[in-house]
Design a protein around this motif. Sequence first.
Motif, PDB file in Angstrom:
ATOM      1  N   GLU A   1      12.269 -10.620  33.324  1.00 25.85           N
ATOM      2  CA  GLU A   1      10.974 -11.291  33.236  1.00 25.85           C
ATOM      3  C   GLU A   1      10.212 -11.028  34.530  1.00 25.85           C
ATOM      4  N   CYS A   2       8.947 -11.411  34.534  1.00 30.50           N
ATOM      5  CA  CYS A   2       7.961 -11.024  35.568  1.00 30.50           C
ATOM      6  C   CYS A   2       8.545 -10.864  36.968  1.00 30.50           C
ATOM      7  N   GLN A   3       8.322  -9.680  37.550  1.00 35.24           N
ATOM      8  CA  GLN A   3       8.893  -9.340  38.856  1.00 35.24           C
ATOM      9  C   GLN A   3       7.852  -9.308  39.962  1.00 35.24           C
TER      10      GLN A   3
ATOM     11  N   ALA B   1       4.184  -5.487  29.530  1.00 39.41           N
ATOM     12  CA  ALA B   1       4.201  -5.223  28.093  1.00 39.41           C
ATOM     13  C   ALA B   1       2.886  -4.573  27.655  1.00 39.41           C
ATOM     14  N   LEU B   2       1.771  -5.047  28.213  1.00 35.46           N
ATOM     15  CA  LEU B   2       0.472  -4.470  27.864  1.00 35.46           C
ATOM     16  C   LEU B   2       0.402  -3.002  28.264  1.00 35.46           C
TER      17      LEU B   2
ATOM     18  N   GLY C   1       9.480  -7.213  31.132  1.00 35.65           N
ATOM     19  CA  GLY C   1       8.943  -7.248  29.772  1.00 35.65           C
ATOM     20  C   GLY C   1       7.856  -8.301  29.581  1.00 35.65           C
ATOM     21  N   THR C   2       7.389  -8.908  30.690  1.00 35.19           N
ATOM     22  CA  THR C   2       6.379  -9.959  30.561  1.00 35.19           C
ATOM     23  C   THR C   2       4.997  -9.328  30.394  1.00 35.19           C
ATOM     24  N   MET C   3       3.997 -10.150  30.170  1.00 36.02           N
ATOM     25  CA  MET C   3       2.725  -9.689  29.616  1.00 36.02           C
ATOM     26  C   MET C   3       2.113  -8.435  30.246  1.00 36.02           C
ATOM     27  N   SER C   4       1.878  -8.435  31.548  1.00 34.59           N
ATOM     28  CA  SER C   4       1.162  -7.303  32.136  1.00 34.59           C
ATOM     29  C   SER C   4       1.918  -6.002  31.934  1.00 34.59           C
TER      30      SER C   4
END
Lengths: 473, 204
Positions: free
Chosen positions: B122-124, B88-89, B83-86
């Motif tokens: 979170e970011c993987q 999510a975008l 669900g982190t930025m990239s």
Amino acid sequence: MDERKGRAVTGTYAHAAGFIAGDRPKIVTSRFEYADSHTLERYLATDGYKGLRAALARPAADVHEEVKNATVLGRGGAGFPAGTKWGLMPQGNFPRYLVVNGDESEPGTYKDRLLMERDPHQLIEGCLIACYAAGLTRCFLYIRGEMATAQERVAAALNEAYAAGYVGRNILGSNFSVDIVLHWGAGAYVVGEETALIESLEGNRGMPRLKPPYFPAAIGLYGQPTIVNNVETLANLPWLARNGAEAYTAIGTKTSPGTRMVAVSGHVKRPGVYEIVNGTTTFRDLLYGDEFCQGIRNGNKLKAFVPGGGSAPWFLPDQLDLPFEASQVGPAGSMLGSGAIMVMDETTDIPHAALTLTRFYAHESCGKCTPCREGGTWLERILTRIVEGNGTDADLEQLIEVGTSICPGDFPHASSERLGLGAVPFPYKMTTICFVGPSAYAPVNSALTLFPEEFAARVTTRNRIPVTAVGGE
Amino acid sequence: MSRLTDTNVAIANEIIARYPRPKSALIPLLHLSQEQNGYVTDAAMKHIAELVGVTPAEVLGTASFYEMFKFEPVGKYVINICGTMSCALMGSEELLHHAEHRLGIKAGGTTADGLFTIEHAECQAACTEAPCLQVNYRYRFRMTPQQLDALIDDLAAGKLAEEIPPHGTLARVRQHIPADRSVGAVPPEAPGQEPAWMNGKAAL
């Protein structure tokens, strides 16, 4: 016949998806296009372990000097030159250790995972050269817990390398002996901080240590001198040992020589991991260049981008012409960090996008320093309230107040012609031991400073807007 | 049977011997126990404490810091949706909502048949392949809700058993250091000497 022609890195090798080759100089990704790049057989057929042989044929101090002369900048985020770091260890105190930081988890970043999955022997050779040059007697290779394939590939490569006499006792029949021990984590971003990594490796909760001492080179693992190097940094060493510092510094600029791996993700036409020439390549080259990302998706306009991993203050289209050079990016208000760019196009809901990063850092706070433990959570909750349409003007002030308690003074940000705003240079001041706390505030500060109107509109509209629709272009 | 089996005790002892101090083996041993039992049990933590020479509380103290250790049973397949930025975008929130609808559970929950757990991760480190997810830490890239449905169907039908082991099994290749090649670990307190190759001469 070149076996690489037409070899698509997809299908069964889908874990390598993301890497995009080109005709640029390749220091660390030269084997990525071979389907069997992770095997000892392929490695030996492509100059493998020749750098180690070349290094062992010289006194250790010479090899250390060569690495110093090449200015191999740390690729983990801080950009500290590896050769200089090795020189910080006190004389005469043994044993001393090499800890390889493969706990890659900075949002937007993934190059170490590819280097471990696609070319584990290159990393092993890099570790050996570092241990030889700096007189390190045991090496621990710490891989992020979630990276199962990287763990398998590195384990298999170490087993091969031990059996073939490249690692362990009397390497290649010399008096150089070192064990490389594979270690793996269990899910904690903060462990990427070097003193937290050491705590984790000692079997403790992964919380950063109080500073000073500032460098584990003085007091590190088990209280002994310890060098912590990033995977990509070490992966540079075999090429350097084979070709010499002069060839290395001929690529890139004097202050940022060589290449570096950069992941570009988000709203670009061709997101990917690229090995770029350090120092000269600009953000515009990367985002719009034909050999790189080929522009913004759907022909949209660029709104903002994160230039150096989730912790970095954001840049605007104003900063596109800056090169990958720390001495220029710092004064412009951000950092190159771990080589990760996240791109937001004009459709992006800025407060919501900032929330996805702040939530990450709030979640990953280890809880040791109050400003981060409490402040990160406050930032996340307040921002969530604003994004959900329940925020007030007071919330905007509160965000800045909480942020200032983590980072006193002016927080670095980019310049904006549109807003008539000058840049505040990097770095920030901080009330925490490590950068997790400031990183929770960085996206909030960037979003608030560079897009104030989106927050002003949000605290009155009370409508929730998704970041963007599902799907790519 | 939630203490480590004899086979796993042998593996555990081999791992412990690689470290200058046994406590360093805690995280690898906790993973080993999770591989055996699907999650970290109290009995396993007690056993690990005995093997490493620390108290069970110290084992829990370390284990509870790390996200990957589960202290109660989870699904056979743990699906972590980033669900982190990239991600999510590129639409990961919709993907997570779709997974919650499809399986009838909220993020963090497990289906009644014990087959699936879904988590907001979170970011993987697969940001250019967004939105991405991991099933028991095996990647799936650029996922659409339709592909997620197909993945869940395949997992339920046992079609991916070969590629994706049950939750707890991480790497299926273990490091093995042959005794005749090993330098060996010495306690850091032992007075250390400058290594032989630092004598100003070439090693080869």
